[in-house]
Design a protein around this motif. Structure first.
Motif, PDB file in Angstrom:
ATOM      1  N   ALA A  63       0.847  -1.198   0.000  1.00 44.26           N
ATOM      2  CA  ALA A  63       0.000   0.000   0.000  1.00 44.26           C
ATOM      3  C   ALA A  63       0.879   1.244   0.000  1.00 44.26           C
ATOM      4  CB  ALA A  63      -0.920   0.010   1.214  1.00 44.26           C
ATOM      5  N   SER A  64       0.607   2.138  -0.937  1.00 38.97           N
ATOM      6  CA  SER A  64       1.244   3.458  -0.936  1.00 38.97           C
ATOM      7  C   SER A  64       0.205   4.455  -0.441  1.00 38.97           C
ATOM      8  CB  SER A  64       1.701   3.834  -2.350  1.00 38.97           C
ATOM      9  OG  SER A  64       2.671   2.919  -2.809  1.00 38.97           O
ATOM     10  N   ILE A  65       0.555   5.230   0.601  1.00 42.29           N
ATOM     11  CA  ILE A  65      -0.422   6.070   1.287  1.00 42.29           C
ATOM     12  C   ILE A  65       0.022   7.522   1.234  1.00 42.29           C
ATOM     13  CG2 ILE A  65      -1.677   6.471   3.445  1.00 42.29           C
ATOM     14  CD1 ILE A  65      -1.000   3.597   4.248  1.00 42.29           C
ATOM     15  N   GLY A  66      -0.891   8.371   0.789  1.00 44.05           N
ATOM     16  CA  GLY A  66      -0.690   9.814   0.854  1.00 44.05           C
ATOM     17  C   GLY A  66      -1.585  10.392   1.935  1.00 44.05           C
ATOM     18  N   ILE A  67      -1.029  11.267   2.772  1.00 43.46           N
ATOM     19  CA  ILE A  67      -1.767  11.788   3.930  1.00 43.46           C
ATOM     20  C   ILE A  67      -1.840  13.305   3.824  1.00 43.46           C
ATOM     21  CG2 ILE A  67      -1.876  11.908   6.444  1.00 43.46           C
ATOM     22  CD1 ILE A  67      -0.091   9.388   6.493  1.00 43.46           C
ATOM     23  N   ALA A  68      -3.079  13.832   3.985  1.00 46.47           N
ATOM     24  CA  ALA A  68      -3.294  15.283   4.023  1.00 46.47           C
ATOM     25  C   ALA A  68      -3.955  15.626   5.346  1.00 46.47           C
ATOM     26  CB  ALA A  68      -4.173  15.739   2.855  1.00 46.47           C
ATOM     27  N   LEU A  69      -3.292  16.464   6.152  1.00 45.47           N
ATOM     28  CA  LEU A  69      -3.843  16.900   7.430  1.00 45.47           C
ATOM     29  C   LEU A  69      -4.735  18.107   7.216  1.00 45.47           C
ATOM     30  CD1 LEU A  69      -0.604  16.647   9.597  1.00 45.47           C
ATOM     31  CD2 LEU A  69      -2.462  14.980   9.462  1.00 45.47           C
ATOM     32  N   CYS A  70      -5.786  18.222   8.037  1.00 50.89           N
ATOM     33  CA  CYS A  70      -6.725  19.339   7.884  1.00 50.89           C
ATOM     34  C   CYS A  70      -5.999  20.662   8.148  1.00 50.89           C
ATOM     35  CB  CYS A  70      -7.905  19.187   8.826  1.00 50.89           C
ATOM     36  SG  CYS A  70      -7.502  19.430  10.570  1.00 50.89           S
ATOM     37  N   SER A  71      -6.424  21.689   7.416  1.00 54.07           N
ATOM     38  CA  SER A  71      -5.810  23.003   7.517  1.00 54.07           C
ATOM     39  C   SER A  71      -6.873  24.065   7.289  1.00 54.07           C
ATOM     40  CB  SER A  71      -4.685  23.136   6.481  1.00 54.07           C
ATOM     41  OG  SER A  71      -4.230  24.477   6.408  1.00 54.07           O
ATOM     42  N   SER A  84      -6.761  26.498   5.545  1.00 55.13           N
ATOM     43  CA  SER A  84      -6.722  27.004   4.168  1.00 55.13           C
ATOM     44  C   SER A  84      -7.636  26.230   3.233  1.00 55.13           C
ATOM     45  CB  SER A  84      -5.289  26.929   3.638  1.00 55.13           C
ATOM     46  OG  SER A  84      -4.831  25.586   3.613  1.00 55.13           O
ATOM     47  N   TYR A  85      -8.044  25.023   3.632  1.00 53.71           N
ATOM     48  CA  TYR A  85      -8.915  24.221   2.774  1.00 53.71           C
ATOM     49  C   TYR A  85     -10.330  24.789   2.776  1.00 53.71           C
ATOM     50  CZ  TYR A  85      -5.361  20.567   2.392  1.00 53.71           C
ATOM     51  OH  TYR A  85      -4.225  19.861   2.104  1.00 53.71           O
ATOM     52  N   GLU A  86     -10.909  24.913   1.574  1.00 57.61           N
ATOM     53  CA  GLU A  86     -12.287  25.387   1.426  1.00 57.61           C
ATOM     54  C   GLU A  86     -13.215  24.283   0.948  1.00 57.61           C
ATOM     55  OE1 GLU A  86     -13.461  28.212   2.350  1.00 57.61           O
ATOM     56  OE2 GLU A  86     -11.544  29.143   2.877  1.00 57.61           O
ATOM     57  N   GLU A  87     -12.710  23.369   0.122  1.00 59.73           N
ATOM     58  CA  GLU A  87     -13.527  22.312  -0.447  1.00 59.73           C
ATOM     59  C   GLU A  87     -12.927  20.947  -0.118  1.00 59.73           C
ATOM     60  OE1 GLU A  87     -16.347  22.793  -1.923  1.00 59.73           O
ATOM     61  OE2 GLU A  87     -16.261  24.983  -2.072  1.00 59.73           O
ATOM     62  N   ALA A  88     -13.819  19.925  -0.044  1.00 59.44           N
ATOM     63  CA  ALA A  88     -13.366  18.564   0.216  1.00 59.44           C
ATOM     64  C   ALA A  88     -12.464  18.065  -0.902  1.00 59.44           C
ATOM     65  CB  ALA A  88     -14.572  17.639   0.381  1.00 59.44           C
ATOM     66  N   SER A  89     -12.750  18.490  -2.138  1.00 61.41           N
ATOM     67  CA  SER A  89     -11.954  18.046  -3.276  1.00 61.41           C
ATOM     68  C   SER A  89     -10.499  18.504  -3.161  1.00 61.41           C
ATOM     69  CB  SER A  89     -12.574  18.564  -4.580  1.00 61.41           C
ATOM     70  OG  SER A  89     -12.648  19.969  -4.570  1.00 61.41           O
ATOM     71  N   ASP A  90     -10.270  19.655  -2.507  1.00 60.23           N
ATOM     72  CA  ASP A  90      -8.894  20.147  -2.348  1.00 60.23           C
ATOM     73  C   ASP A  90      -8.083  19.208  -1.454  1.00 60.23           C
ATOM     74  OD1 ASP A  90      -9.653  22.281  -3.884  1.00 60.23           O
ATOM     75  OD2 ASP A  90     -10.067  23.595  -2.176  1.00 60.23           O
ATOM     76  N   ILE A  91      -8.702  18.721  -0.380  1.00 60.51           N
ATOM     77  CA  ILE A  91      -8.009  17.806   0.537  1.00 60.51           C
ATOM     78  C   ILE A  91      -7.714  16.485  -0.170  1.00 60.51           C
ATOM     79  CG2 ILE A  91      -8.081  16.739   2.810  1.00 60.51           C
ATOM     80  CD1 ILE A  91     -10.172  18.759   3.620  1.00 60.51           C
ATOM     81  N   LEU A  92      -8.716  15.966  -0.915  1.00 57.51           N
ATOM     82  CA  LEU A  92      -8.509  14.723  -1.657  1.00 57.51           C
ATOM     83  C   LEU A  92      -7.387  14.876  -2.680  1.00 57.51           C
ATOM     84  CD1 LEU A  92     -12.043  13.208  -2.377  1.00 57.51           C
ATOM     85  CD2 LEU A  92     -10.130  12.093  -1.252  1.00 57.51           C
ATOM     86  N   ARG A  93      -7.351  16.029  -3.343  1.00 59.72           N
ATOM     87  CA  ARG A  93      -6.316  16.276  -4.352  1.00 59.72           C
ATOM     88  C   ARG A  93      -4.923  16.227  -3.724  1.00 59.72           C
ATOM     89  NH1 ARG A  93      -6.419  22.176  -5.387  1.00 59.72           N
ATOM     90  NH2 ARG A  93      -5.337  22.027  -3.379  1.00 59.72           N
ATOM     91  N   ASP A  94      -4.776  16.860  -2.552  1.00 61.79           N
ATOM     92  CA  ASP A  94      -3.467  16.890  -1.909  1.00 61.79           C
ATOM     93  C   ASP A  94      -3.066  15.518  -1.382  1.00 61.79           C
ATOM     94  OD1 ASP A  94      -3.394  19.523  -2.540  1.00 61.79           O
ATOM     95  OD2 ASP A  94      -3.813  20.274  -0.518  1.00 61.79           O
ATOM     96  N   ALA A  95      -4.039  14.768  -0.852  1.00 62.20           N
ATOM     97  CA  ALA A  95      -3.731  13.411  -0.389  1.00 62.20           C
ATOM     98  C   ALA A  95      -3.322  12.524  -1.564  1.00 62.20           C
ATOM     99  CB  ALA A  95      -4.947  12.820   0.335  1.00 62.20           C
ATOM    100  N   ASP A  96      -3.990  12.713  -2.689  1.00 63.65           N
ATOM    101  CA  ASP A  96      -3.638  11.956  -3.904  1.00 63.65           C
ATOM    102  C   ASP A  96      -2.217  12.298  -4.351  1.00 63.65           C
ATOM    103  OD1 ASP A  96      -3.835  10.374  -6.120  1.00 63.65           O
ATOM    104  OD2 ASP A  96      -4.968  11.806  -7.314  1.00 63.65           O
ATOM    105  N   ALA A  97      -1.861  13.574  -4.311  1.00 68.03           N
ATOM    106  CA  ALA A  97      -0.509  13.994  -4.700  1.00 68.03           C
ATOM    107  C   ALA A  97       0.535  13.366  -3.775  1.00 68.03           C
ATOM    108  CB  ALA A  97      -0.410  15.513  -4.673  1.00 68.03           C
ATOM    109  N   ALA A  98       0.247  13.342  -2.489  1.00 67.85           N
ATOM    110  CA  ALA A  98       1.183  12.731  -1.545  1.00 67.85           C
ATOM    111  C   ALA A  98       1.320  11.233  -1.793  1.00 67.85           C
ATOM    112  CB  ALA A  98       0.712  12.995  -0.111  1.00 67.85           C
TER     113      ALA A  98
END
Length: 870
Positions: free
Chosen positions: A564-572, A574-588
């Motif tokens: 398993a390769s895991i990308g983690i995005a912590l809440c901040s 600066s996030y306005e939309e759920a899609s932004d958090i998913l995008r950053d976790a995907d990038a990680a």
């Protein structure tokens, strides 16, 4: 005195041409002012665009001495539509020529650039040669077009043409046409506004008329309903208050006359002992005749027998059932033609489901015909009248009627209770069905985990909650499985599905009950870890997941492994939309895969910058392909023995608008990743073809070779290989003059398919080269098993020859092997005389590099000049 007069006459004679010139200019200015005033008045009063355009032609002719013009406006599909054309030549073209890409004409160029364009025939031809336009339209001497602007928005173009060799437009004409364009926009907006206003008024008037008509009908119907309700209420009060039956019947008849204007009414009851019908009330406006009473009795007997409210009219019998259903059948009431009534209506007086009497009436010919609405009326009156007749009977009958009524109420109550129970069951079933539909819409059908829609909803809720409560925290884990595609493709979808189900079960064991585990699709899973205390909690969960997935899977007798390769995005904040958090976790997650899989990576701002840079590069690369920002630089390949040129390598360069000249290492990885590499390589082949064709007329270069670097897609995909062969054939290239260069990465994944493709290219006639040999773990297998005619030593390997005798020995060995296996050595990156001599002594036949010649840009008509390095 005479001399003075002569001098004065001569002076006047000299001034006459100037006066005539001033008079001519005055008249021109006056004509211009008059035409512009006429244009302004026409634009402010126009009601029809066609009339306006025709009048505009005369005005333009008076100002610009041409009647050749056309006007194009943008339609709803953002395409230009020629709405007016006074140029006969252009009009015939518009009618007979289909021009798919309107942006490639002069009119389209004015529209896209949003600026006036003035060009003569030669300038128009230059624009076509540079690729800015496609030759479309008539051949004119001079052409002038300006955009039609509404504020900062371009809505169309007006263009004029001159076909006279002695008449060209100037800056004044451009200013006039720009001024005219403003009035054209005013006229168009005025006509459109007027049309919209007229349509709005028409629709409003139509709606008001229809509303008024419906209102009048509704008022009439309401008035009729009020009168009916009042009459029925009066009848109910009469029946409830009157104890004298004959008087009550008369009052009922009187009330019915208000509604039906009837003069005849008959009320009869059936005798309990004999069953014969007797009249309680009989009113008839006709002269009593022998058969009249008999005829009426026959009809009343029919009504009693039918036991339903009924209507006979136009040889049709209509009955009304207790549940309100009306049934109509043909029926001929044969009671003699003499004094035959036009229509009958009757309703039985019912008691316990049996007809105990009847109330009826009829109308003669020439009177208002009775209709189906009167059946309802008489049913109501019959119901009320039946209660009065029953009430008038002895007390015992009243008591029996009371018991029957209670029974009816009891049965009705039971029916209502049963109906209520049925409704409750239906409501419960509907609720269950809605729950199932909601569940299926928000859960993955395979793993039964929440899907993307539900996860996004929960993530949005968590984000809002954190914004209200700053002390709360959460994290999103984006999980991608390694080797899932291999498992799915090798063992089938059934095994792949069971593998995903087992993955979901293991992931559930790694999270808490209040966390959200979802499947986005394929082998991608996400987890929302809620109510975190610190980052260590996230790392603990990530470690558990990696450990769980590393354990072997036993599925249908197959022992499978994955990571398993895991990308983690912590809440901040600066996030306005759920899609932004998913995008950053995907990038990680992608960063984790790049670092070696089976690990987790936390997202940081540098990844977002990389994403933005990557996205920007992709967008700029697409623009570069569209706008042809690439160019080829050619580097000589020389015979190291004879110092003559045998060919060139075509090196791709990108002339970036802001970054300057870029080499392939800076952008080709993105082209390969997105598939744009095929378009770029198609362009390279076309450019090289043009260069080879240009050199055919030069004896010095008529036999030179040109090498092209290609991606491995052509060797792995037979359809791409077919397209490559067709492309080379289409450009009329002599295949033997092309060197197609591939590096070792092109053969690693599918070596057998790659070898088959190379052999086909060899049969086609092109020359093949193995590029970048010696840059990595180069295999000797490629030297004898693959049909290469050239082995190109990588520049990094060539640079080591200055201080590495072992590598020089390797060059000698490669040269000797080449004599046996049929290939020739080409050294890249020769940057000094010392290296050149060593290569020559080692047997390397050919070479290229800065010491021999630097890469140089050329057009398809140019040829390079040899530069001696001896």
């Amino acid at each position: 005195m005479a001399d003075a007069k002569i001098l004065e006459a001569e002076y006047a004679k000299r001034q006459l041409p100037k006066l005539k010139s001033l008079l001519k200019k005055y008249r021109q200015v006056k004509t211009m002012q008059s035409s512009l005033l006429q244009l302004s008045e026409l634009a402010s009063t126009v009601t029809d665009l066609d009339d306006f355009f025709h009048a505009l032609t005369n005005i333009i002719h008076s100002l610009l001495v041409t009647r050749n013009l056309h006007i194009a406006l943008q339609d709803n599909k953002r395409e230009l539509d020629i709405v007016f054309c006074s140029n006969e030549i252009e009009r015939r073209l518009i009618e007979n020529v289909e021009f798919e890409d309107w942006r490639k004409g002069l009119t389209g160029l004015v529209f896209t650039r949003q600026q006036p364009l003035h060009c003569n025939a030669q300038q128009r031809m230059d624009l076509a040669k540079s690729g800015d336009i496609v030759l479309y339209g008539s051949v004119c001497v001079d052409w002038l077009g300006v955009p039609l602007m509404r504020g900062k928005q371009v809505i169309g173009v007006i263009a004029i043409q001159s076909y006279k060799d002695d008449y060209f437009f100037d800056d004044r004409d451009q200013e006039l046409l720009t001024f005219i364009a403003q009035h054209i926009v005013t006229a168009i907006d005025r006509v459109k506004s007027r049309a919209l206003l007229e349509e709005s008024i028409t629709q409003r008037t139509r709606k008001l008329t229809e509303s008024n008509r419906r209102l009048q009908l509704e008022i009439a119907e309401r008035q009729k309903a009020v009168n009916t309700q009042q009459t029925l209420l009066n009848i109910s009060e009469i029946i409830a208050s009157k104890t004298d039956l004959p008087t009550m019947y008369e009052h009922i008849h009187s009330q019915l006359k208000h509604l039906l204007a009837i003069t005849n009414l008959y009320i009869g009851v059936r005798s309990e002992s004999s069953g014969e019908l007797s009249f309680l009330y009989y009113s008839d406006d006709r002269v009593v005749e022998i058969d009249n009473k008999k005829r009426i009795k026959l009809f009343l007997d029919l009504a009693l027998k039918t036991a339903k409210p009924m209507l006979i009219s136009n040889d049709q019998l209509t009955t009304l059932s207790p549940d309100g259903y009306k049934k109509t059948v043909p029926y001929l009431f044969n009671i003699g033609k003499k004094y035959q009534p036009l229509s009958w209506v009757a309703a039985p007086l019912m008691e316990d489901g049996s007809a105990i009497g009847v109330i009826a009436t009829h109308v003669q010919a020439g009177s208002d015909t009775l209709n189906e609405q009167h059946i309802e009326l008489f049913r109501f009156v019959a119901q009320q009248l039946a209660s009065a007749v029953i009430r008038d009977r002895d007390l015992s009958v009243v008591e029996q009627s009371k018991e029957a009524l209670e029974h009816v109420v009891s049965e009705r109550t039971k029916q209502l209770q049963a109906t209520n129970m049925n409704l409750r069951m239906q409501i419960e079933e509907r609720r269950k069905a809605e729950s199932r539909l909601y569940y299926e819409a928000h859960h993955d059908a395979l793993t039964r985990l929440p899907n993307r829609a539900m996860f996004t909803d929960r993530l949005t809720h968590a984000l809002r909650h954190v914004k209200r409560h700053q002390d709360r925290s959460f994290a999103v884990l984006f999980i991608d499985l390694d080797r899932f595609k291999v498992i799915n493709d090798t063992l089938g979808h059934q095994v792949g599905d069971k593998f995903l189900i087992e993955i979901a079960a293991r992931l559930k064991d790694c999270v808490r009950d209040n966390d959200v585990l979802a499947r986005l699709g394929g082998d991608e899973f996400v987890i929302l870890l809620d109510s975190l205390n610190c980052q260590d909690d996230v790392e603990e969960v990530a470690d558990r997941i990696i450990t769980a997935i590393e354990q072997p899977f036993d599925i249908e007798g197959n022992c499978l492994y994955s990571n398993a390769s895991i990308g983690i995005a912590l809440c901040s904040p600066s996030y306005e939309e759920a899609s932004d958090i998913l995008r950053d976790a995907d990038a990680a997650m992608y960063q984790a895969k790049n670092l070696g899989r089976g690990r987790y990576v936390f997202f940081d701002d540098s990844m977002r910058e990389q994403l933005i840079a990557s996205m920007t590069l992709e967008q700029e690369l697409r623009i570069a392909i569209k706008e042809n920002q690439f160019e080829l630089h050619y580097q000589q390949i020389s015979d190291l023995n004879r110092t003559n040129t045998i060919g060139f390598e075509a090196l791709l360069r990108w002339q970036h608008p802001t970054k300057g000249l870029l080499t392939p290492s800076e952008f080709l990885f993105m082209a390969d990743e997105t598939g744009m590499i095929l378009e770029i390589e198609e362009w390279i082949i076309a450019e090289v073809s043009a260069q080879l064709i240009a050199w055919q007329s030069d004896e010095k270069y008529e036999n030179v070779l040109i090498g092209i670097n290609l991606s491995g897609r052509y060797l792995h995909q037979p359809n791409q290989l077919n397209e490559l062969v067709e492309l080379i054939t289409k450009h009329n290239i002599q295949p033997q003059r092309l060197i197609l260069e591939f590096n070792e990465a092109a053969f690693m994944q599918q070596p057998e398919l790659a070898l088959k493709s190379l052999r086909r290219l060899k049969e086609f006639g092109v020359k093949l080269a193995l590029d970048d040999y010696g840059a990595g773990m180069s295999s000797f297998n490629f030297l004898h098993s693959y049909p290469f005619e050239f082995i190109k030593l990588d520049r990094s390997f060539t640079r080591t020859l200055e201080n590495n005798e072992k590598h020089l020995s390797l060059v000698k060995a490669l040269h000797e092997l080449g004599n046996n296996f049929g290939y020739r050595l080409v050294a890249e990156g020769i940057e000094s005389e010392e290296i050149l001599q060593k290569l020559n002594d080692a047997g390397c036949e050919f070479g290229q590099g800065y010491h021999i010649a630097r890469p140089s840009k050329m057009s398809s008509r140019d040829a390079l000049t040899d530069k001696s390095y001896a």
